[in-house]
Design an enzyme around this catalytic site. Structure first.
Site, PDB file in Angstrom:
ATOM      1  N   ASP A 267       0.879  -1.173   0.000  1.00 44.24           N
ATOM      2  CA  ASP A 267       0.000   0.000   0.000  1.00 44.24           C
ATOM      3  C   ASP A 267       0.917   1.224   0.000  1.00 44.24           C
ATOM      4  OD1 ASP A 267      -2.320   1.644   0.240  1.00 44.24           O
ATOM      5  OD2 ASP A 267      -2.048   1.779   2.392  1.00 44.24           O
ATOM      6  N   SER A 268       0.316   2.379  -0.247  1.00 45.61           N
ATOM      7  CA  SER A 268       1.074   3.617  -0.165  1.00 45.61           C
ATOM      8  C   SER A 268       1.550   3.861   1.267  1.00 45.61           C
ATOM      9  CB  SER A 268       0.195   4.776  -0.613  1.00 45.61           C
ATOM     10  OG  SER A 268      -0.995   4.779   0.144  1.00 45.61           O
TER      11      SER A 268
ATOM     12  N   CYS B  35      -4.452  -1.302  -1.974  1.00 46.81           N
ATOM     13  CA  CYS B  35      -4.544   0.149  -2.096  1.00 46.81           C
ATOM     14  C   CYS B  35      -5.608   0.449  -3.154  1.00 46.81           C
ATOM     15  CB  CYS B  35      -3.184   0.700  -2.529  1.00 46.81           C
ATOM     16  SG  CYS B  35      -3.196   2.473  -2.838  1.00 46.81           S
TER      17      CYS B  35
ATOM     18  N   GLU C 121      -4.191   8.389   9.545  1.00 48.08           N
ATOM     19  CA  GLU C 121      -2.747   8.235   9.799  1.00 48.08           C
ATOM     20  C   GLU C 121      -2.352   8.983  11.078  1.00 48.08           C
ATOM     21  OE1 GLU C 121       0.115   7.150   7.386  1.00 48.08           O
ATOM     22  OE2 GLU C 121      -1.296   5.989   6.193  1.00 48.08           O
TER      23      GLU C 121
ATOM     24  N   CYS D 250     -11.053   2.864   0.036  1.00 47.45           N
ATOM     25  CA  CYS D 250      -9.661   3.097   0.420  1.00 47.45           C
ATOM     26  C   CYS D 250      -9.398   2.203   1.627  1.00 47.45           C
ATOM     27  CB  CYS D 250      -9.496   4.563   0.790  1.00 47.45           C
ATOM     28  SG  CYS D 250      -7.947   4.951   1.611  1.00 47.45           S
TER      29      CYS D 250
ATOM     30  N   HIS E 148      -7.676   2.495   4.100  1.00 46.38           N
ATOM     31  CA  HIS E 148      -7.611   3.172   5.404  1.00 46.38           C
ATOM     32  C   HIS E 148      -8.989   3.206   6.099  1.00 46.38           C
ATOM     33  CE1 HIS E 148      -3.730   4.717   4.058  1.00 46.38           C
ATOM     34  NE2 HIS E 148      -3.558   5.318   5.221  1.00 46.38           N
TER      35      HIS E 148
END
Ligand code: DGL
Length: 270
Positions: free
Chosen positions: A10-11, A73, A152, A186, A188
């Site tokens: 993933d990024s 991702c 994050e 996403c 996240h």
């Protein structure tokens, strides 16, 4: 049986929500995770840049001799991954196939919402896949660029004031459109599914791309006889920025302390 590890990238840290599902569904598999934390977020970048990064991420994992790669991702999965996947001799899988199928299965009124990064929402991959499965479906999309930095930063608790305010504003349109199914486009977003679910209401089904993809990966490995039959797999993590910061935040994503080695690398490392 194929004893080589599964590669996941993933990024940043979001892909760990998918890794967690892979660990649950396939506890005997070794996993190599790459988080391109030095270059996160990918979601505001051009398709060309995203694809260039994706190739470097895949190459890095290939050098670790993985048997399959999962691009955990949403941004990479919707920005050309399928065009380059065939260049590799192992399965390279994004998150859109399993997710589109799950969304079509879940919807009752044919109105499906998609939230993701700007790049994911700009792409048309989900519409194409969903409409192929359900030509009458209506897809309502909304980019939610603030969600990734909020996650994050660890502001993920239900009732977090910033998160609640941002989610309320982003999701208003989707609620008004009457979607009954919402793709968390996403990786996240599963971490803020509590707040998203609260805003959308109990009648809206949330689709977790990582969970759906882990299930598809298991079926794919099973079909080709490549599942590993160990009792417990080993895990290694690679990041392109500080390894200490990663370990701290990663436990949030995994829901337990990071086991296994964490190493900082540059993507040209061998
Ligand atoms: N986890 C990435 C995704 O699924 C988003 C983060 C980013 O913008 O790089 O799209």
């Amino acid at each position: 049986m194929d004893r080589r590890p599964i590669g996941v990238f993933d990024s940043g840290l979001g892909g760990l929500t998918c890794v967690k599902r892979v660990m649950e569904l396939m506890p005997g598999e070794d996993i190599v995770y790459l988080g391109d934390t030095g270059r996160v977020p990918y979601g505001g970048k051009s398709r060309e840049t995203i694809l260039k990064y994706a190739r470097q991420d895949i190459e890095f994992l290939r050098r670790r001799d993985v048997k399959a790669v999962v691009a955990a991702c949403g941004t990479v999965s919707t920005n050309g991954l399928e065009e380059i996947a065939g260049d590799y001799p192992i399965p390279v899988m994004g998150v859109t196939d399993a997710t589109a199928t799950a969304a079509v299965r879940a919807t009752r009124n044919g109105k499906i919402g998609l939230i993701g990064t700007k790049a994911s929402v700009r792409a048309t991959v989900y519409e194409e896949k969903i409409l192929r499965l359900m030509p009458s479906a209506r897809i309502v999309k909304k980019a939610c660029p603030l969600f990734v930095p909020i996650v994050e930063d660890g502001r993920i608790g239900d009732g977090e004031p910033v998160l609640t305010m941002v989610a309320g504003e982003y999701l208003e349109e989707l609620k008004a459109a009457g979607v009954d199914t919402l793709i968390l486009g996403c990786t996240h977003y599963p971490l803020i599914a509590g707040t998203i679910g609260k805003v959308m209401g109990p009648d809206v089904t949330l689709i977790d791309t990582g969970a759906e993809t882990a299930a598809l990966l298991r079926r794919t490995l099973e079909r080709s006889g490549a599942l590993a039959a160990r009792e417990k797999g080993a895990y290694s993590y690679f990041v392109t920025d500080s390894a200490e910061d990663f370990s701290r935040t990663a436990s949030l994503f995994l829901g337990f302390h990071v086991e296994g080695s964490v190493k900082r690398v540059t993507l040209e490392d061998r």
